[in-house]
Design an enzyme around this catalytic site. Structure first.
Site, PDB file in Angstrom:
ATOM      1  N   ILE A   1       0.384  -9.359   6.787  1.00  0.00           N
ATOM      2  CA  ILE A   1       0.512  -8.020   7.371  1.00  0.00           C
ATOM      3  C   ILE A   1       0.085  -6.947   6.376  1.00  0.00           C
ATOM      4  CG2 ILE A   1       2.142  -6.343   8.327  1.00  0.00           C
ATOM      5  CD1 ILE A   1       3.610  -8.840   9.539  1.00  0.00           C
ATOM      6  N   GLY A   2       0.512  -7.066   5.125  1.00  0.00           N
ATOM      7  CA  GLY A   2       0.088  -6.104   4.104  1.00  0.00           C
ATOM      8  C   GLY A   2      -1.415  -6.103   3.940  1.00  0.00           C
TER       9      GLY A   2
ATOM     10  N   VAL B   1       6.120  -3.341   4.343  1.00  0.00           N
ATOM     11  CA  VAL B   1       6.253  -4.387   5.363  1.00  0.00           C
ATOM     12  C   VAL B   1       7.704  -4.853   5.327  1.00  0.00           C
ATOM     13  CG1 VAL B   1       5.525  -6.692   6.102  1.00  0.00           C
ATOM     14  CG2 VAL B   1       3.841  -5.090   5.148  1.00  0.00           C
TER      15      VAL B   1
ATOM     16  N   TYR C   1      -2.435  -6.657  -4.851  1.00  0.00           N
ATOM     17  CA  TYR C   1      -3.539  -5.692  -4.867  1.00  0.00           C
ATOM     18  C   TYR C   1      -4.725  -6.213  -5.667  1.00  0.00           C
ATOM     19  CZ  TYR C   1       0.023  -2.419  -3.159  1.00  0.00           C
ATOM     20  OH  TYR C   1       1.008  -1.804  -2.440  1.00  0.00           O
TER      21      TYR C   1
END
Length: 163
Positions: free
Chosen positions: A99-100, A90, A134
């Protein structure tokens, strides 16, 4: 900006220059810009002619602000394909707006729609912001696994060995 303002599109043959631009920006972020040997022509051949990978762009106001390059792999244990995310990037000025997360959510949807068994990727061990991100999504770090790679002259030498 919120995730509802993000749209997605798959790359086409005409996007090879843009894909290469994203790859180079990612390489700079990862301090690996000297390792990029990809060209528009190679991307066109391997992504679009040989269909070995796919690219998804995240769009904001009609502009590409993030990308993911991925391909299918196969799990013998699951007996089905999975999706391997090779790269996600990004643009820095668009980070922190979901966005990610939107890209990974879209990839998860594609994985499920295609009947694949898993979505997986690797992350550089120094990239704590990405690792934390993550983990916040519920991904699991594969601590019992180590990645091995053979490239360049070593790959050629291995290929030339006879039994």
């Amino acid at each position: 900006m919120n995730s509802k303002e993000i749209s997605f599109r798959f790359a086409t043959k005409d996007d090879c220059t843009l894909i290469l631009q994203f790859i180079k920006e990612l390489a700079i972020y990862e301090k690996m810009e000297d390792e990029v040997v990809a060209t528009k022509e190679l991307l066109d051949e391997w992504i679009f002619e040989k269909n070995k990978a796919e690219v998804l762009f995240a769009m904001k106001d009609g502009k590409e602000v993030g990308f993911a390059l991925f391909f299918h792999n196969f799990s013998t244990f699951l007996g089905r394909s999975g999706i391997y995310l090779e790269d996600l990037f990004v643009k820095p000025e668009f980070r922190g707006y979901g966005i990610g997360k939107g890209i990974l959510t879209k990839l998860a949807q594609i994985t499920v729609e295609r009947g694949c068994g898993r979505l997986e990727w690797c992350c550089l061990d120094w990239n704590k912001p990405s690792i934390d991100f993550y983990l916040s999504l519920g991904s699991k770090q594969m601590e019992d696994w180590t990645v091995y790679r053979v490239t360049g002259d070593t790959l050629k030498q291995l290929a030339e060995k006879s039994n």
